[in-house]
Motif scaffolding. Structure first.
Motif, PDB file in Angstrom:
ATOM      1  N   PRO A 262       0.918  -1.505  -0.146  1.00  0.00           N
ATOM      2  CA  PRO A 262      -0.004  -0.136  -0.101  1.00  0.00           C
ATOM      3  C   PRO A 262       0.967   1.463  -0.401  1.00  0.00           C
ATOM      4  O   PRO A 262       0.356   2.372  -0.576  1.00  0.00           O
ATOM      5  CB  PRO A 262      -0.921   0.128   1.161  1.00  0.00           C
TER       6      PRO A 262
ATOM      7  N   ASP B  40       0.754   2.598  -7.987  1.00  0.00           N
ATOM      8  CA  ASP B  40       1.729   3.299  -6.842  1.00  0.00           C
ATOM      9  C   ASP B  40       0.580   3.540  -6.391  1.00  0.00           C
ATOM     10  O   ASP B  40      -0.769   3.549  -6.256  1.00  0.00           O
ATOM     11  CB  ASP B  40       1.529   5.276  -7.691  1.00  0.00           C
ATOM     12  N   TYR B  41       0.249   2.359  -5.676  1.00  0.00           N
ATOM     13  CA  TYR B  41      -0.116   1.984  -3.759  1.00  0.00           C
ATOM     14  C   TYR B  41      -0.311   2.962  -2.848  1.00  0.00           C
ATOM     15  O   TYR B  41      -0.792   3.742  -2.615  1.00  0.00           O
ATOM     16  CB  TYR B  41       0.020   1.185  -3.395  1.00  0.00           C
ATOM     17  N   ASP B  42       0.675   4.167  -2.837  1.00  0.00           N
ATOM     18  CA  ASP B  42       0.465   5.780  -2.332  1.00  0.00           C
ATOM     19  C   ASP B  42      -0.546   6.949  -2.599  1.00  0.00           C
ATOM     20  O   ASP B  42      -1.149   7.109  -2.335  1.00  0.00           O
ATOM     21  CB  ASP B  42       2.038   6.166  -1.422  1.00  0.00           C
ATOM     22  N   LYS B  43      -0.394   6.855  -3.965  1.00  0.00           N
ATOM     23  CA  LYS B  43      -0.944   7.980  -5.060  1.00  0.00           C
ATOM     24  C   LYS B  43      -2.247   7.224  -5.246  1.00  0.00           C
ATOM     25  O   LYS B  43      -2.826   7.870  -5.150  1.00  0.00           O
ATOM     26  CB  LYS B  43       0.295   8.410  -5.824  1.00  0.00           C
ATOM     27  N   TYR B  44      -2.601   6.190  -5.096  1.00  0.00           N
ATOM     28  CA  TYR B  44      -3.653   5.317  -5.597  1.00  0.00           C
ATOM     29  C   TYR B  44      -3.799   5.924  -6.958  1.00  0.00           C
ATOM     30  O   TYR B  44      -5.157   5.864  -7.221  1.00  0.00           O
ATOM     31  CB  TYR B  44      -4.945   6.187  -4.990  1.00  0.00           C
ATOM     32  N   ARG B  45      -3.021   5.321  -7.908  1.00  0.00           N
ATOM     33  CA  ARG B  45      -2.776   6.082  -9.151  1.00  0.00           C
ATOM     34  C   ARG B  45      -2.778   4.788  -9.921  1.00  0.00           C
ATOM     35  O   ARG B  45      -1.404   3.525  -9.288  1.00  0.00           O
ATOM     36  CB  ARG B  45      -2.490   6.986 -10.025  1.00  0.00           C
TER      37      ARG B  45
ATOM     38  N   GLN C  99     -12.449   5.117  -8.982  1.00  0.00           N
ATOM     39  CA  GLN C  99     -11.840   3.931  -7.670  1.00  0.00           C
ATOM     40  C   GLN C  99     -12.016   2.828  -7.799  1.00  0.00           C
ATOM     41  O   GLN C  99     -10.830   2.348  -7.317  1.00  0.00           O
ATOM     42  CB  GLN C  99     -12.834   4.758  -6.984  1.00  0.00           C
TER      43      GLN C  99
ATOM     44  N   PHE D 187      -9.459   1.085 -10.063  1.00  0.00           N
ATOM     45  CA  PHE D 187      -8.575   0.738  -8.971  1.00  0.00           C
ATOM     46  C   PHE D 187      -8.403   0.088  -8.075  1.00  0.00           C
ATOM     47  O   PHE D 187      -7.166  -0.967  -7.906  1.00  0.00           O
ATOM     48  CB  PHE D 187      -7.892   2.241  -8.408  1.00  0.00           C
ATOM     49  N   LYS D 188      -9.646  -0.159  -7.447  1.00  0.00           N
ATOM     50  CA  LYS D 188      -8.795  -1.309  -6.487  1.00  0.00           C
ATOM     51  C   LYS D 188      -9.259  -2.381  -7.366  1.00  0.00           C
ATOM     52  O   LYS D 188      -8.252  -3.067  -6.396  1.00  0.00           O
ATOM     53  CB  LYS D 188     -10.397  -0.972  -5.723  1.00  0.00           C
TER      54      LYS D 188
ATOM     55  N   ALA E  75      -5.304  -2.747  -8.163  1.00  0.00           N
ATOM     56  CA  ALA E  75      -4.874  -2.996  -6.791  1.00  0.00           C
ATOM     57  C   ALA E  75      -4.560  -4.445  -6.249  1.00  0.00           C
ATOM     58  O   ALA E  75      -3.600  -5.066  -5.812  1.00  0.00           O
ATOM     59  CB  ALA E  75      -5.078  -1.691  -6.056  1.00  0.00           C
TER      60      ALA E  75
END
Length: 238
Positions: free
Chosen positions: A133, A145-150, A162, A165-166, A169
């Motif tokens: 994450p 990029d788990y930090d930027k949610y991108r 959203q 992305f989930k 991810a």
């Protein structure tokens, strides 16, 4: 002295055992063989293998019992190697906790690739669940990029929603493993998501339009027909 990874084959067809033994030995693994479920359970405890290759059609029990037995106490990687091709068989084995499912007949290269991925995923999953994450997953031109949610493709933001992305991810955290439709639905939409996975299919179609060069022949997220999805592992495109 180099420590060899031990691979336990649970298989009653000696011809297949001989083939797999030759392949494993020639690529630096230590092959072990059990011809029945009872023998396998003893060997799992006494030999502590690094991975299990499991045939479901054993002479004394269904191989699914082996999966349930192991998953009560261990995340030891299990790859089902079976002649059963029905989708419900695959889904059942994966939902019980198998890491992968290979249908007979298969080639040596495919088997070795699946073994490498399963061992690598199991050895890293203990810390990637907490690290990813705040980190990154990369496979070819795809970056999560788990930090930027991108999600980026060729350096550009893919513009995922959203939910999209989930989904990407989740698959990235389990790269190289097949996740069943039901597993994904429960993870993303909760235990009461139901059995209708149309929302999942719509999201995947949108994702592929955004990240795949040719959505009809994806290179990042693969469909296991009737079973689920698999994200390519990082080194498959390196």
């Amino acid at each position: 002295m180099e420590i060899k990874e031990k691979i336990l084959m649970i298989e009653d067809e000696k011809g297949i055992c001989n083939f797999i033994t030759t392949v494993l030995s020639s690529h630096g693994y230590e092959p072990l063989t059990a011809y029945t479920g009872e023998e396998a359970m003893r060997m799992i405890s006494s030999h502590c293998p690094d991975l299990i290759l499991l045939d479901l059609g054993l002479p004394d029990m269904d191989g699914s019992k082996i999966i349930s037995y192991v998953r009560k106490w261990s995340q030891l990687p299990i790859i089902v190697v079976s002649a059963r091709t029905h989708e419900t068989e695959k889904v059942s084995a994966l939902d019980l906790g198998a890491d992968d499912y290979i249908t007979k007949p298969f080639g040596a290269d495919e088997l070795l690739a699946r073994i490498r991925t399963a061992i690598r995923h199991t050895r890293t999953s203990a810390y990637t669940s907490s690290m990813m994450p705040n980190g990154r997953f990369q496979a070819g031109a795809l970056v999560i990029d788990y930090d930027k949610y991108r999600v980026y493709i060729n350096g550009s933001d893919a513009g995922l929603t959203q939910n999209e992305f989930k989904l990407v991810a989740l698959l990235g955290k389990n790269a190289g493993r097949v996740l069943t439709y039901d597993t994904i639905m429960r993870e993303l939409w909760g235990p009461n998501a139901g059995e209708d996975n149309q929302i999942l299919r719509v999201n995947m179609a949108n994702i592929r339009r955004k990240i795949e060069k040719n959505p009809a022949t994806p290179q990042y997220i693969f469909t296991e027909i009737g079973v689920g999805y698999r994200m390519v592992s990082g080194d498959e495109l390196s």
